[in-house]
Design a protein around this motif. Structure first.
Motif, PDB file in Angstrom:
ATOM      1  N   UNK A 175       0.828  -1.209   0.000  1.00  0.00           N
ATOM      2  CA  UNK A 175       0.000   0.000   0.000  1.00  0.00           C
ATOM      3  C   UNK A 175       0.862   1.259   0.000  1.00  0.00           C
ATOM      4  N   UNK A 176       1.944   1.250   0.757  1.00  0.00           N
ATOM      5  CA  UNK A 176       2.847   2.406   0.792  1.00  0.00           C
ATOM      6  C   UNK A 176       3.505   2.613  -0.568  1.00  0.00           C
ATOM      7  N   UNK A 177       3.886   1.520  -1.206  1.00  0.00           N
ATOM      8  CA  UNK A 177       4.502   1.622  -2.534  1.00  0.00           C
ATOM      9  C   UNK A 177       3.499   2.150  -3.565  1.00  0.00           C
ATOM     10  N   UNK A 178       2.255   1.701  -3.476  1.00  0.00           N
ATOM     11  CA  UNK A 178       1.231   2.206  -4.406  1.00  0.00           C
ATOM     12  C   UNK A 178       0.991   3.697  -4.203  1.00  0.00           C
ATOM     13  N   UNK A 179       1.029   4.143  -2.960  1.00  0.00           N
ATOM     14  CA  UNK A 179       0.803   5.558  -2.659  1.00  0.00           C
ATOM     15  C   UNK A 179       1.989   6.419  -3.072  1.00  0.00           C
ATOM     16  N   UNK A 180       3.189   5.862  -2.961  1.00  0.00           N
ATOM     17  CA  UNK A 180       4.410   6.601  -3.291  1.00  0.00           C
ATOM     18  C   UNK A 180       5.419   5.616  -3.876  1.00  0.00           C
ATOM     19  N   UNK A 181       5.451   5.479  -5.199  1.00  0.00           N
ATOM     20  CA  UNK A 181       6.324   4.477  -5.819  1.00  0.00           C
ATOM     21  C   UNK A 181       7.810   4.874  -5.850  1.00  0.00           C
ATOM     22  N   UNK A 182       8.320   5.239  -4.701  1.00  0.00           N
ATOM     23  CA  UNK A 182       9.740   5.592  -4.606  1.00  0.00           C
ATOM     24  C   UNK A 182      10.582   4.318  -4.544  1.00  0.00           C
ATOM     25  N   UNK A 183      11.867   4.475  -4.770  1.00  0.00           N
ATOM     26  CA  UNK A 183      12.782   3.326  -4.693  1.00  0.00           C
ATOM     27  C   UNK A 183      12.772   2.705  -3.299  1.00  0.00           C
ATOM     28  N   UNK A 184      12.738   3.542  -2.268  1.00  0.00           N
ATOM     29  CA  UNK A 184      12.747   3.030  -0.894  1.00  0.00           C
ATOM     30  C   UNK A 184      11.493   2.206  -0.613  1.00  0.00           C
ATOM     31  N   UNK A 185      10.346   2.697  -1.035  1.00  0.00           N
ATOM     32  CA  UNK A 185       9.102   1.949  -0.822  1.00  0.00           C
ATOM     33  C   UNK A 185       9.078   0.671  -1.652  1.00  0.00           C
ATOM     34  N   UNK A 186       9.630   0.731  -2.860  1.00  0.00           N
ATOM     35  CA  UNK A 186       9.712  -0.472  -3.689  1.00  0.00           C
ATOM     36  C   UNK A 186      10.572  -1.534  -3.008  1.00  0.00           C
ATOM     37  N   UNK A 187      11.724  -1.117  -2.511  1.00  0.00           N
ATOM     38  CA  UNK A 187      12.631  -2.054  -1.851  1.00  0.00           C
ATOM     39  C   UNK A 187      12.013  -2.647  -0.586  1.00  0.00           C
ATOM     40  N   UNK A 188      11.292  -1.816   0.179  1.00  0.00           N
ATOM     41  CA  UNK A 188      10.628  -2.302   1.389  1.00  0.00           C
ATOM     42  C   UNK A 188       9.550  -3.318   1.037  1.00  0.00           C
ATOM     43  N   UNK A 189       8.810  -3.041  -0.034  1.00  0.00           N
ATOM     44  CA  UNK A 189       7.772  -3.980  -0.452  1.00  0.00           C
ATOM     45  C   UNK A 189       8.388  -5.296  -0.924  1.00  0.00           C
ATOM     46  N   UNK A 190       9.433  -5.233  -1.722  1.00  0.00           N
ATOM     47  CA  UNK A 190      10.079  -6.452  -2.216  1.00  0.00           C
ATOM     48  C   UNK A 190      10.591  -7.290  -1.046  1.00  0.00           C
ATOM     49  N   UNK A 191      11.192  -6.658  -0.071  1.00  0.00           N
ATOM     50  CA  UNK A 191      11.699  -7.379   1.098  1.00  0.00           C
ATOM     51  C   UNK A 191      10.560  -8.033   1.880  1.00  0.00           C
TER      52      UNK A 191
END
Length: 68
Positions: free
Chosen positions: A32-48
């Motif tokens: 949900x955080x990545x969808x709201x803000x598709x930043x690299x940090x949020x992408x990496x957190x989601x992948x992890x």
């Protein structure tokens, strides 16, 4: 945040299920955080988080042994 090691070290199935649910919830929150803000940090957190969720699901479906 829980890890696969936490899940595998759970002393019983009830604790394991609670950890499994917490890990799945963390992956949902990260998505949900990545969808709201598709930043690299949020992408990496989601992948992890998603990788941990997948690893736990694998262990859950392949009969992780529990301590008595």
């Amino acid at each position: 945040m829980h890890t696969l090691a936490d899940y595998r070290a759970a002393p019983d199935a009830l604790t394991a299920r609670a950890i499994e649910r917490a890990i799945a919830d963390a992956a949902t929150v990260a998505y949900d955080a990545y969808c709201a803000d598709p930043s690299d940090a949020n992408r990496d957190a989601f992948i992890s988080a998603a990788a941990t969720d997948c690893a736990v699901a694998y262990h859950a479906t392949h009969g992780e042994p529990w301590r008595a």
